[in-house]
Design a protein around this motif. Structure first.
Motif, mmCIF file in Angstrom:
data_model
loop_
_atom_site.group_PDB
_atom_site.id
_atom_site.type_symbol
_atom_site.label_atom_id
_atom_site.label_comp_id
_atom_site.label_asym_id
_atom_site.label_seq_id
_atom_site.Cartn_x
_atom_site.Cartn_y
_atom_site.Cartn_z
ATOM 1 N N GLY A 182 -4.897 -26.571 0.714
ATOM 2 C CA GLY A 182 -5.903 -27.439 1.325
ATOM 3 C C GLY A 182 -5.946 -27.125 2.806
ATOM 4 N N ALA A 183 -7.086 -26.644 3.303
ATOM 5 C CA ALA A 183 -7.181 -26.276 4.718
ATOM 6 C C ALA A 183 -8.593 -26.531 5.232
ATOM 7 C CB ALA A 183 -6.801 -24.809 4.928
ATOM 8 N N ALA A 215 -4.729 -21.080 6.514
ATOM 9 C CA ALA A 215 -4.351 -21.234 5.102
ATOM 10 C C ALA A 215 -3.351 -20.158 4.700
ATOM 11 C CB ALA A 215 -5.585 -21.157 4.222
ATOM 12 N N THR A 216 -3.556 -18.950 5.195
ATOM 13 C CA THR A 216 -2.644 -17.850 4.886
ATOM 14 C C THR A 216 -1.247 -18.130 5.427
ATOM 15 O OG1 THR A 216 -4.481 -16.262 4.930
ATOM 16 C CG2 THR A 216 -2.253 -15.372 5.155
ATOM 17 N N ILE A 217 -1.182 -18.672 6.634
ATOM 18 C CA ILE A 217 0.119 -19.004 7.235
ATOM 19 C C ILE A 217 0.839 -20.042 6.376
ATOM 20 C CG2 ILE A 217 1.265 -20.000 9.246
ATOM 21 C CD1 ILE A 217 -1.116 -18.908 10.931
ATOM 22 N N ALA A 218 0.115 -21.107 5.997
ATOM 23 C CA ALA A 218 0.711 -22.152 5.155
ATOM 24 C C ALA A 218 1.122 -21.592 3.797
ATOM 25 C CB ALA A 218 -0.267 -23.310 4.986
ATOM 26 N N ALA A 219 0.283 -20.723 3.239
ATOM 27 C CA ALA A 219 0.572 -20.133 1.925
ATOM 28 C C ALA A 219 1.840 -19.272 1.969
ATOM 29 C CB ALA A 219 -0.613 -19.294 1.455
ATOM 30 N N ASN A 220 1.983 -18.472 3.005
ATOM 31 C CA ASN A 220 3.191 -17.655 3.153
ATOM 32 C C ASN A 220 4.448 -18.514 3.200
ATOM 33 O OD1 ASN A 220 2.983 -14.761 3.205
ATOM 34 N ND2 ASN A 220 1.663 -14.941 5.002
ATOM 35 N N ALA A 240 -3.633 -27.060 7.725
ATOM 36 C CA ALA A 240 -3.531 -26.386 6.427
ATOM 37 C C ALA A 240 -2.220 -26.744 5.752
ATOM 38 C CB ALA A 240 -3.627 -24.874 6.599
ATOM 39 N N GLY A 241 -2.305 -27.002 4.452
ATOM 40 C CA GLY A 241 -1.114 -27.249 3.638
ATOM 41 C C GLY A 241 -1.219 -26.459 2.351
ATOM 42 N N ALA A 242 -0.095 -25.939 1.881
ATOM 43 C CA ALA A 242 -0.102 -25.134 0.655
ATOM 44 C C ALA A 242 1.103 -25.493 -0.205
ATOM 45 C CB ALA A 242 -0.072 -23.648 0.998
#
Length: 352
Positions: A161-162, A68-73, A183-185
């Motif tokens: 969403g992850a 989730a962190t990777i997608a959020a970044n 994961a998607g952000a």
């Protein structure tokens, strides 16, 4: 003031698991008896029904909050915003962080707090919380972010969403072949640009339907019955979805003021290809129309069902040109629609 998705990002796991990788699984009935058909026949029927050829699993070192962190970044970079200006982080998931080999989910602290920590956001006014809403969680998170912005409580929100469903599936249950990780952000913010979120619809059906998806013991009676796995009544879910999702989609479209022929794409939760097709076909049937070719982009064939991640990863993948023969252009009107545990349904009409 309009409210739009100004940035998006995904994490697609690197481990591709094909249907043939289930060849050595011992599939059982729910009473523990051996399933009569060979795994080859099971895999063939599975592909015909679900459309899934393969799915993605995370590597052993990653948890849900990590991907989730990777997608959020990526979403933050895409939106070109300072993460310190975020007012809310809304994280949709269902099982928390489940470490490889663990028998418990970890939701302390919340995954949203973990992501905020990972992003190194210092601002205490950036409020982080988790959304437990089944597969429609990301859509519901976007709806809540929209409400915060409309109420003047926020200007920018991060909605994630992850899920790592590979960690909570029963290897003796054929349904385990459906589930995957991802994961998607998205960044949701107020803007002076035209378009954005035009209407939304949400509902929870729990009087008789609450336990169509549930946590249950393994079909292998020799395993510890206190260790629980994701389970579902597939036929009941299929019938429920066909009866209720098209009506919610219709109500959402009518509330938006958009005409059916203006709808360019429907990004529906990637649960099961046949079920998704049947839902969209029935939606168009409510208008005495046929489902247009290419209206429903699909990612399930190679990515499987990653629950809350399916819609945001599909959206981002189309924007980044990673879905064959599918494009989204500025001004296009699309619909997000989902159904899942609860039983919950929601939809959003959105103009790019």
């Amino acid at each position: 003031m309009n409210i739009k998705i100004t940035g998006s990002g995904t994490y697609i796991p690197t481990e591709a698991i094909t249907n043939t990788d289930f060849a050595n699984h011992v599939f059982l009935n729910d009473d523990g008896t051996l399933f009569p058909q060979s795994n080859e026949i099971i895999a063939e029927k599975f592909k015909v029904i679900t459309g899934i050829d393969e799915r993605r699993y995370v590597t052993d070192d990653l948890n849900t909050s990590d991907i989730a962190t990777i997608a959020a970044n990526k979403a933050i970079e895409d939106a070109k915003i300072d993460p310190e200006t975020l007012d809310y982080i809304i994280f949709a998931h269902n099982f928390g962080d489940v470490k490889k080999g663990a028998i418990q989910g970890d939701m302390l602290p919340s995954l949203a707090s973990k992501v905020k920590h990972n992003l190194r956001i210092k601002n205490p006014k950036c409020v982080a919380y988790d959304m437990l809403f089944g597969c429609p969680g990301w859509v519901e998170g976007v709806i809540q972010a929209t409400a915060f912005i409309k109420a003047g409580m926020a200007k920018k929100c991060l909605v994630i969403g992850a899920e790592t469903l590979s960690r909570v599936v029963d290897p003796h249950d054929r349904d385990s072949m459906i589930y995957s990780d991802g994961a998607g952000a998205t960044i949701i913010e107020s803007t002076t640009e035209e378009g954005g979120i035009l209407a939304h619809e949400s509902a929870t059906f729990s009087y008789e339907e609450a336990n169509y998806l549930f946590f249950g013991k393994s079909f292998n009676t020799e395993l510890n019955p206190d260790i629980r796995y994701i389970k579902m009544y597939g036929r009941k879910i299929y019938e429920f979805a066909l009866s209720n999702v098209p009506n919610a989609m219709k109500e959402c479209l009518e509330n938006s003021g958009v005409q059916l022929n203006q709808l360019k794409k429907i990004l529906i939760h990637q649960a099961n290809e046949k079920m998704d097709e049947a839902i969209v076909q029935r939606f168009y049937k409510l208008y005495n129309q046929k489902m247009p070719e290419g209206i429903m982009p699909m990612s399930i064939h190679k990515l499987g069902n990653s629950s809350v991640a399916t819609i945001p990863t599909l959206y981002d993948s189309i924007l980044k040109g990673k879905v064959e023969n599918q494009v989204l252009n500025k001004g296009d009107v699309i619909m997000f629609a989902s159904v899942g545990a609860g039983m919950n349904i929601n939809a959003i009409v959105y103009q790019m």
